[in-house]
Design an enzyme around this catalytic site. Sequence first.
Site, PDB file in Angstrom:
ATOM      1  N   HIS A 187     -61.731  77.139  -6.380  1.00  0.00           N
ATOM      2  CA  HIS A 187     -60.851  76.755  -7.480  1.00  0.00           C
ATOM      3  C   HIS A 187     -61.226  77.498  -8.768  1.00  0.00           C
ATOM      4  O   HIS A 187     -61.804  76.913  -9.685  1.00  0.00           O
ATOM      5  CB  HIS A 187     -60.924  75.232  -7.662  1.00  0.00           C
ATOM      6  CG  HIS A 187     -60.038  74.673  -8.725  1.00  0.00           C
ATOM      7  ND1 HIS A 187     -58.855  75.264  -9.132  1.00  0.00           N
ATOM      8  CD2 HIS A 187     -60.166  73.542  -9.496  1.00  0.00           C
ATOM      9  CE1 HIS A 187     -58.304  74.520 -10.093  1.00  0.00           C
ATOM     10  NE2 HIS A 187     -59.073  73.488 -10.331  1.00  0.00           N
ATOM     11  N   CYS A 199     -56.118  73.667 -15.604  1.00  0.00           N
ATOM     12  CA  CYS A 199     -56.108  74.129 -14.214  1.00  0.00           C
ATOM     13  C   CYS A 199     -54.703  74.475 -13.732  1.00  0.00           C
ATOM     14  O   CYS A 199     -54.537  74.973 -12.620  1.00  0.00           O
ATOM     15  CB  CYS A 199     -56.736  73.083 -13.311  1.00  0.00           C
ATOM     16  SG  CYS A 199     -58.374  72.617 -13.866  1.00  0.00           S
TER      17      CYS A 199
END
Lengths: 390, 132
Positions: free
Chosen positions: A337, A88
């Site tokens: 996200h 991420c």
Amino acid sequence: MRDVAIIGVKNTKFGELWERSLRDIVVEAGIGAIEDAGVSGKDIDALYIGNMSGGRFVEQEHIGALIADYSGLSRNLHVPATRVEAACASGGLSLRQAIMTVASGYSDIVVAAGAEKMTDVGSEEASSALAAAADREWEGMAGATFPGLYAMIAKLHMHRYGTTSEQLAEVAVKNHKNGCLNPIAQYKNEISVDDVLKSIMVADPLHIFDCSPITDGASALVLAPAEIAHKYTDTPIYIEATAQASDTIALHDRRDITTLDATVMAAKRAYSMAKLTPEDIDLVEVHDCFTIAEICAIEDLGFAEKGKGGIVTANGETAIGGRIPVNTSGGLKACGHPVGATGIKQAVEIVTQLRGDAGKRQVAGAEYGMTHNVGGSGATAVVHIFSRER
Amino acid sequence: MSSVPRFWRNLGSRYNLEGTHCKECGEFFYPPRNICVNCRRTGELESFKFKGTGEIISYTLIHTAAEGFEGQAPYTLAIIKLDEGPRLTSQVVGDPDKIQIGTRVRSVFRKLGEDGDRGMIYYGTKFVPVDA
């Protein structure tokens, strides 16, 4: 080393973009950023793209070349394109690679992008792909999920510091409120503490509204040496610091599971490079993949005393207009996200704020902004500091 | 889920809580490591079998299961500190209401999961409260 500035930015809409492909959204972000910068393809010296798991989400690898090709930068211009992966934190790391390339003098105009198309697979497969950012062999094999790992961070934080479920929920409430002011956000609905606490339990004490969603989206930035930035824009935003740190891949091997030492170290390096302290920072985009992650982030970055992140949030100190606005974009929680894009989107938000272009979510008089992007449960942390003036 | 070769490769470690011990600095590692994180290449690692007792550092009750663990949900996942020092992630068997931070646990041999209806069954270590 040369000073570096950001001269162009663009985010696509974040959300469930079922009618669009990975290459579509990256090209939209990339073209938008280079138009914003007023450069053309032949000016671009290099391209970096953060992407965590194209192979799992859309069964496409070789993302660097793909994006260069569909941006029209391959066949005639042969622009070098590199994919950057750190789970991420892929986007933040893509920006860092681009900064170092310009700072070194090796390249002048460089595009840093990030993208992920996550909704082309079902949520179980998406969760399985994301789980690969933890230690598959010694966490995944035991049945760990990402919400589960962050739940264990939350549980100990609550046990040790008295942090409450209500305080965790306040993070989601604030970020949804901010998301309502961001045109690209996935969620533009306000929620209450009660809504969070009544939502289904994913991994105790984290409810589904404590978790960031599965999202499609792409973001891009154009970088240039600071000395020529004014040639392209009246409002270049300067890079004051880029820092990165690593920690153990598995949560169980951390010195203290309620502190992300990679964040602490990256922040320390960034503050030192920028010759700034937390008090100098006007706003910050932190990695709130789960509500507890934002609590830990503001502590680890020096915006709240250790253990006080929940109280500081509940007091409104991290709201727009508060002492240190956190996640004006809506954060990962409400803006969405798309894992590889997040680190770039955070930088786009800070640039937009420092330019004074953030509209209803503008932080008045913002001079210094920070981004904080985490890979996995904290094995990688990337911190950047940006400024309006030089 | 994990592949068969990856599972068998760590047979000893998984079944018997075998880890490593650095003769140089004395730190114990589980899961096992080939390089000591403190001494790096100057450390000499030997294999070491842990007693299997320890305490819960933190835990969660997982309702939305990991792939392959759907049949077990809700299940308790914990970070456990073994008495010799290292920490690991494992499931804790038993009544979730009786589990707390600081609960003393011991290792037990249990089925971990399986590759679908007809695939491999994986065995390994889980933990139970000491007084259970």
